[in-house]
Write a protein that holds these residues in place. Structure first.
Motif, PDB file in Angstrom:
ATOM      1  N   MET A   1       0.513  -1.551   0.245  1.00 36.91           N
ATOM      2  CA  MET A   1       0.105  -0.356   0.312  1.00 36.91           C
ATOM      3  C   MET A   1       1.102   1.039   0.106  1.00 36.91           C
ATOM      4  O   MET A   1       1.307   1.100   1.229  1.00 36.91           O
ATOM      5  N   VAL A   2       0.816   1.720  -1.069  1.00 35.67           N
ATOM      6  CA  VAL A   2       1.387   3.701  -1.150  1.00 35.67           C
ATOM      7  C   VAL A   2       0.530   4.013  -0.758  1.00 35.67           C
ATOM      8  O   VAL A   2      -0.756   4.310  -1.618  1.00 35.67           O
ATOM      9  N   THR A   3       1.084   5.981  -0.665  1.00 34.03           N
ATOM     10  CA  THR A   3       0.321   6.747  -0.866  1.00 34.03           C
ATOM     11  C   THR A   3       1.200   7.783  -1.607  1.00 34.03           C
ATOM     12  O   THR A   3       1.975   8.271  -1.058  1.00 34.03           O
ATOM     13  N   LEU A   4       0.613   8.416  -2.181  1.00 38.43           N
ATOM     14  CA  LEU A   4       1.357   9.900  -3.294  1.00 38.43           C
ATOM     15  C   LEU A   4       1.335  10.986  -2.969  1.00 38.43           C
ATOM     16  O   LEU A   4      -0.254  11.374  -2.700  1.00 38.43           O
ATOM     17  N   ARG A   5       1.792  12.027  -2.702  1.00 38.20           N
ATOM     18  CA  ARG A   5       1.973  13.293  -1.964  1.00 38.20           C
ATOM     19  C   ARG A   5       2.316  13.502  -2.885  1.00 38.20           C
ATOM     20  O   ARG A   5       3.637  13.912  -2.566  1.00 38.20           O
ATOM     21  N   ALA A   6       2.118  15.007  -3.285  1.00 35.13           N
ATOM     22  CA  ALA A   6       2.628  15.857  -4.527  1.00 35.13           C
ATOM     23  C   ALA A   6       3.676  17.020  -2.912  1.00 35.13           C
ATOM     24  O   ALA A   6       3.395  17.493  -2.374  1.00 35.13           O
ATOM     25  N   MET A   7       4.701  17.104  -3.537  1.00 38.36           N
ATOM     26  CA  MET A   7       6.094  17.438  -3.129  1.00 38.36           C
ATOM     27  C   MET A   7       6.501  19.231  -4.252  1.00 38.36           C
ATOM     28  O   MET A   7       7.414  18.979  -4.635  1.00 38.36           O
ATOM     29  N   GLY A   8       5.101  19.601  -4.176  1.00 39.88           N
ATOM     30  CA  GLY A   8       5.533  20.765  -5.389  1.00 39.88           C
ATOM     31  C   GLY A   8       5.882  20.287  -6.925  1.00 39.88           C
ATOM     32  O   GLY A   8       4.254  19.322  -6.827  1.00 39.88           O
ATOM     33  N   GLU A   9       5.912  20.793  -8.258  1.00 36.24           N
ATOM     34  CA  GLU A   9       5.566  20.618  -9.234  1.00 36.24           C
ATOM     35  C   GLU A   9       6.520  19.662  -9.380  1.00 36.24           C
ATOM     36  O   GLU A   9       6.490  18.938 -10.613  1.00 36.24           O
ATOM     37  N   ARG A  10       7.856  19.317  -8.875  1.00 40.04           N
ATOM     38  CA  ARG A  10       9.142  18.462  -9.593  1.00 40.04           C
ATOM     39  C   ARG A  10       9.380  17.731  -8.106  1.00 40.04           C
ATOM     40  O   ARG A  10      10.255  16.873  -8.882  1.00 40.04           O
ATOM     41  N   ALA A  11       7.995  16.890  -7.091  1.00 42.64           N
ATOM     42  CA  ALA A  11       8.709  16.156  -6.391  1.00 42.64           C
ATOM     43  C   ALA A  11       7.371  15.355  -5.939  1.00 42.64           C
ATOM     44  O   ALA A  11       6.023  16.299  -5.791  1.00 42.64           O
ATOM     45  N   VAL A  12       7.349  14.695  -5.833  1.00 43.52           N
ATOM     46  CA  VAL A  12       6.269  13.387  -5.184  1.00 43.52           C
ATOM     47  C   VAL A  12       6.656  12.653  -4.263  1.00 43.52           C
ATOM     48  O   VAL A  12       8.255  11.564  -4.338  1.00 43.52           O
ATOM     49  N   LEU A  13       6.721  12.460  -3.094  1.00 43.99           N
ATOM     50  CA  LEU A  13       6.159  11.859  -1.202  1.00 43.99           C
ATOM     51  C   LEU A  13       5.657  10.718  -1.562  1.00 43.99           C
ATOM     52  O   LEU A  13       4.790  10.486  -1.607  1.00 43.99           O
ATOM     53  N   VAL A  14       6.573   9.616  -2.103  1.00 44.83           N
ATOM     54  CA  VAL A  14       5.724   8.558  -2.203  1.00 44.83           C
ATOM     55  C   VAL A  14       5.577   7.718  -0.510  1.00 44.83           C
ATOM     56  O   VAL A  14       7.227   7.493   0.065  1.00 44.83           O
ATOM     57  N   GLU A  15       4.365   7.055   0.106  1.00 48.59           N
ATOM     58  CA  GLU A  15       5.062   7.361   1.886  1.00 48.59           C
ATOM     59  C   GLU A  15       4.467   5.589   1.734  1.00 48.59           C
ATOM     60  O   GLU A  15       3.377   5.095   0.745  1.00 48.59           O
ATOM     61  N   VAL A  16       5.047   4.658   2.561  1.00 46.58           N
ATOM     62  CA  VAL A  16       4.513   3.350   3.211  1.00 46.58           C
ATOM     63  C   VAL A  16       4.604   2.699   3.826  1.00 46.58           C
ATOM     64  O   VAL A  16       5.004   3.619   4.980  1.00 46.58           O
ATOM     65  N   ALA A  17       4.421   2.679   4.523  1.00 46.90           N
ATOM     66  CA  ALA A  17       4.255   1.214   6.151  1.00 46.90           C
ATOM     67  C   ALA A  17       5.194   1.468   7.113  1.00 46.90           C
ATOM     68  O   ALA A  17       5.076   1.829   7.598  1.00 46.90           O
ATOM     69  N   ASP A  18       6.339   1.377   6.591  1.00 48.47           N
ATOM     70  CA  ASP A  18       7.225   1.476   7.505  1.00 48.47           C
ATOM     71  C   ASP A  18       8.875   1.960   6.832  1.00 48.47           C
ATOM     72  O   ASP A  18       8.649   1.535   5.734  1.00 48.47           O
ATOM     73  N   LEU A  19      10.074   1.346   7.899  1.00 51.78           N
ATOM     74  CA  LEU A  19      11.199   1.651   6.674  1.00 51.78           C
ATOM     75  C   LEU A  19      11.632   0.574   5.719  1.00 51.78           C
ATOM     76  O   LEU A  19      12.199   0.921   5.089  1.00 51.78           O
ATOM     77  N   SER A  20      11.281  -1.053   6.286  1.00 46.30           N
ATOM     78  CA  SER A  20      12.084  -2.285   5.346  1.00 46.30           C
ATOM     79  C   SER A  20      11.066  -2.143   4.263  1.00 46.30           C
ATOM     80  O   SER A  20      11.327  -2.675   3.577  1.00 46.30           O
ATOM     81  N   ALA A  21       9.648  -1.249   4.493  1.00 41.10           N
ATOM     82  CA  ALA A  21       8.852  -1.400   3.249  1.00 41.10           C
ATOM     83  C   ALA A  21       9.650   0.527   2.202  1.00 41.10           C
ATOM     84  O   ALA A  21      10.065  -0.431   1.043  1.00 41.10           O
ATOM     85  N   VAL A  22      10.054   1.320   3.087  1.00 36.67           N
ATOM     86  CA  VAL A  22      11.156   2.120   2.164  1.00 36.67           C
ATOM     87  C   VAL A  22      11.856   1.298   1.617  1.00 36.67           C
ATOM     88  O   VAL A  22      12.889   1.801  -0.013  1.00 36.67           O
ATOM     89  N   VAL A  23      12.478   0.647   1.900  1.00 34.95           N
ATOM     90  CA  VAL A  23      14.380  -0.132   1.341  1.00 34.95           C
ATOM     91  C   VAL A  23      13.822  -1.087   0.688  1.00 34.95           C
ATOM     92  O   VAL A  23      14.462  -0.498  -0.587  1.00 34.95           O
TER      93      VAL A  23
END
Length: 535
Positions: A1-23
Motif C-alpha cells: 500500500m503506497v500513498t503519493l503526496r505532491a511535493m511541489g511541481e517537481r517531486a512526489v513523496l511516496v509514503e509506505v508502511a514502514d522502514l523495511s517497505a522503504v528499503v
C-alpha cells in the motif's frame, strides 16, 4: 500500500508502511529507472521522487511507483557489502549497555554480528542511517546532545546505527570509532555507504573491504580508496578560491578582495541530483541574476560567480578585466565613479570596485569574464554553508581568479531589470503534510501577510506571522525535503528551505513554493513582507 503526496511541481513523496517497505521500494525503483527522474531520497517511511516535468509527468511517476511497489521484493540485487573496521571505545558504551540491561561485551558482539543495511542518508553528506533485522534494541538518544561529535564516531539511536562522516553536533550514543573515510567529495563515488549498501562492523585489526554481492572476495581498502583510512580528507574543499600567491593560477582577469561585507561565497548553478547522498543542491539563490550576469560577459550561463550578501564589498583589479553586477539594488562604483548594474563594465588594472550596502534586495551577483576559477566539488564550484562543501567564504586578501576567455564581450546598451520589492507575492502549492494542520492554519497561509524575520541565511527563511496550529502533534519521521518546502517547526511559524537546506527533515511541510519563484525569495531581507497565493 503506497500513498503519493505532491511535493511541489517537481517531486512526489511516496509514503509506505514502514522502514523495511522503504528499503524494498527504493531497491525496486533503483533497479528499474525511469527517464526524467533526477533523484530518489529514501527516508524513515517515505521515498521522495524528484523529477523533471519537461521529461516526465506525475501520472507516469505514479504508474512507475505503483508498479515498483508490487514488484517481487527478491528481484532487486542486494547492495554491495562494506566492512568498516571499528574500535569499540565510545564514551557511551558502558552506559548504553546498562540502559539495555546487558554487558558492554555483549553489546559489542551483537553490533558486530548484525548485518546492517543503509536505509537512507541525511543529516550530513555521507551520514547513513543503518538498520538490521538482527538488532533487537531501541536506544534512547542523549538528553542533551553534544556540541561536537568527532568524525568517525560510531553511534546508536532508536533502531539505528550510524557513523559520523565529519565533526558535527549530535545526540546519538557513541559506542565506537573508525578511521574509514565515509565521505570524500573528491572521489568518483563520494559516499562510502550509499542507500541499500550492506554494512558490517569488524575489529580494527582486520583489513576491511568493499565487496560486490556476487564477488565477495574482491577487496579494497576500508573506503574503497587506497590509503584513505590513514589520511582522511576534510569534509569539504579546504582550499580558498585562490590564496595570495599567483602560483598555479589559471590565466585570466583577477580581483583582490579588500572588504567582503557580511558574506561572499562562490556560486554556480549547484549540484542537483545528489540528495540521496545527503548533498543539497546549493548554488546561487538568485539563479536568474547569475545567468544574466554571465550572459552579459559572454560566459556560459552556469559559470561560477561571487554571491555577495547585502553589499559592503570592495576589490581591486589585479589585471584588466570585465565584470558585471546583478541582483539587489546597490550603488556600484569604480574608483569612486558610479557605473551601471546589469551591464558589462571594464576594470583597468589597479582600479577599485566598490559595491555599497544594498538599498533593496539582499544578494548581488558579481561575475567576471571567464567565470570564477575554483576547484569543483561533486561537479560544482558552489559553496554549501551547511554541509561545508566547496570553497570557504571569501575574506579580505583573497585573490579571485577568472578563467580563460574566447570571443568578444557582447555589445549591450542596457538590460531591463527591476528593483527587488519590499512586499513580495509568491505562488504556493499545498504541501504533502497540509493535513497535519487545522483548516484555519491552511487558510492563514494565504490570508496573512508574513514578515521576513532576522533568521535568514542560505539555508532558509523564517517568517513571522500567525501561529499555524496543528491537528497532529506526534513526531513526523524524517522525510525528503526540497528547496521551496515550507516547514513548520514546533514554534508554529513557517520556514522556507533554500538551496543549502537539509535534504531530509522531521517537520511537516504545509506548502511548497514552485521552483521558478525561489529566485525572488533570494532577495527578501528582514522586515520585508511576503504574501502567498494559491498556485
Amino acid at each position: 500500500m503506497v500513498t503519493l503526496r505532491a511535493m511541489g511541481e517537481r517531486a512526489v513523496l511516496v509514503e509506505v508502511a514502514d522502514l523495511s517497505a522503504v528499503v524494498r521500494l527504493h531497491a525496486a525503483l533503483a533497479a528499474d529507472p525511469l527517464d526524467g527522474v533526477d533523484d530518489l531520497v529514501p527516508a524513515a517511511c517515505t521515498v521522495l521522487v524528484a523529477f523533471d516535468p519537461l521529461r516526465t509527468s506525475p501520472t507516469a511517476i505514479a504508474a512507475w511507483v505503483r508498479a515498483a511497489a508490487t514488484a517481487d521484493p527478491d528481484a532487486a540485487a542486494p547492495g554491495p557489502l562494506v566492512e568498516i573496521a571499528t574500535r569499540y571505545d565510545g564514551a557511551d558504551l558502558d552506559d548504553t549497555a546498562g540502559l539495555l540491561g546487558i554487558r558492554a561485551d555483549e553489546l559489542i558482539a551483537r553490533h558486530r554480528a548484525a548485518e546492517w543495511t543503509v536505509a537512507f542518508t541525511g543529516f550530513a553528506p555521507g551520514f547513513a542511517y543503518l538498520v538490521s533485522s538482527d538488532w533487537p534494541f531501541d536506544v534512547p538518544r542523549l538528553d542533551r546532545p553534544r556540541l561536537r561529535v568527532p568524525a568517525g564516531a560510531v553511534g546508536l539511536a532508536g533502531a539505528f546505527s550510524g557513523t559520523y562522516p565529519r565533526d558535527t553536533p549530535g545526540g546519538w550514543r557513541l559506542i565506537g570509532s573508525t578511521d574509514a573515510v565515509l565521505f570524500d567529495p573528491a572521489a568518483a563515488d563520494p559516499v562510502l555507504v550509499p542507500p541499500r549498501s550492506r554494512v558490517r562492523f569488524v575489529p580494527l585489526r582486520e583489513r576491511a573491504r568493499v565487496a560486490g554481492p556476487r564477488e565477495p572476495d574482491d577487496t579494497t581498502s576500508t573506503s574503497g580508496r587506497p590509503d584513505a583510512a590513514a589520511s582522511p580528507p576534510p569534509a569539504g574543499s579546504s582550499s580558498r578560491v585562490a590564496r595570495s600567491s599567483n602560483a598555479g593560477a589559471a590565466p585570466g582577469p583577477a580581483l583582490r578582495i579588500v572588504a567582503t561585507g557580511p558574506l561572499v561565497t562562490v556560486q554556480d548553478l549547484g549540484r542537483p541530483g545528489r540528495a540521496a547522498l545527503g548533498v543539497a543542491r546549493s548554488g546561487a539563490l538568485d539563479r536568474g541574476a547569475l545567468r544574466i550576469a554571465n550572459r552579459l560577459l559572454g560566459n556560459d550561463e552556469s559559470a561560477a560567480a561571487l554571491e555577495i550578501t547585502l553589499g559592503g564589498f570592495s576589490a581591486r583589479a589585479e589585471r584588466d578585466c570585465w565584470i558585471a553586477v546583478t541582483g539587489a539594488l546597490a550603488d556600484v562604483r569604480v574608483d569612486g565613479r558610479g557605473v551601471p548594474a546589469y551591464a558589462p563594465v571594464r576594470l583597468a588594472a589597479g582600479a577599485e570596485l566598490t559595491i555599497d550596502p544594498a538599498h533593496a534586495g539582499l544578494r548581488l551577483i558579481l561575475a567576471v569574464r571567464g567565470g570564477v576559477v575554483a576547484e569543483p566539488v561533486l561537479g560544482s564550484r558552489s559553496t554549501d554553508v551547511l554541509a561545508r562543501l566547496g570553497p570557504p567564504p571569501l575574506r579580505a586578501g583573497d585573490l579571485v581568479q577568472g578563467g580563460t576567455t574566447t570571443g568578444e564581450v557582447p555589445a549591450v546598451d542596457g538590460f531591463p531589470w527591476s528593483v527587488p520589492p519590499a512586499a513580495l507575492e509568491v505562488r504556493l502549492r499545498p504541501g504533502p503534510r497540509a493535513d497535519w494542520f487545522t483548516p484555519a492554519a491552511v487558510e492563514a497561509l494565504t490570508d496573512a501577510s508574513w514578515t521576513v524575520s532576522t533568521d535568514i541565511d542560505r539555508i532558509g527563511i523564517r517568517l513571522d506571522g500567525p501561529i499555524l496550529e496543528r491537528t497532529r502533534h506526534d513526531e513526523l519521521p524524517s522525510e525528503g525535503m526540497r528547496p521551496g518546502a515550507l516547514q513548520v517547526p514546533p514554534h508554529g511559524r513557517p520556514v522556507i528551505l533554500l538551496a543549502d537546506g537539509p535534504v531530509t527533515g522531521g517537520y511537516p511541510v504545509i506548502g511548497v513554493i514552485p521552483d521558478a519563484a525561489l529566485d525572488a525569495l533570494a532577495q527578501v531581507r528582514p522586515g520585508d513582507r511576503v504574501r502567498f497565493r494559491r498556485a
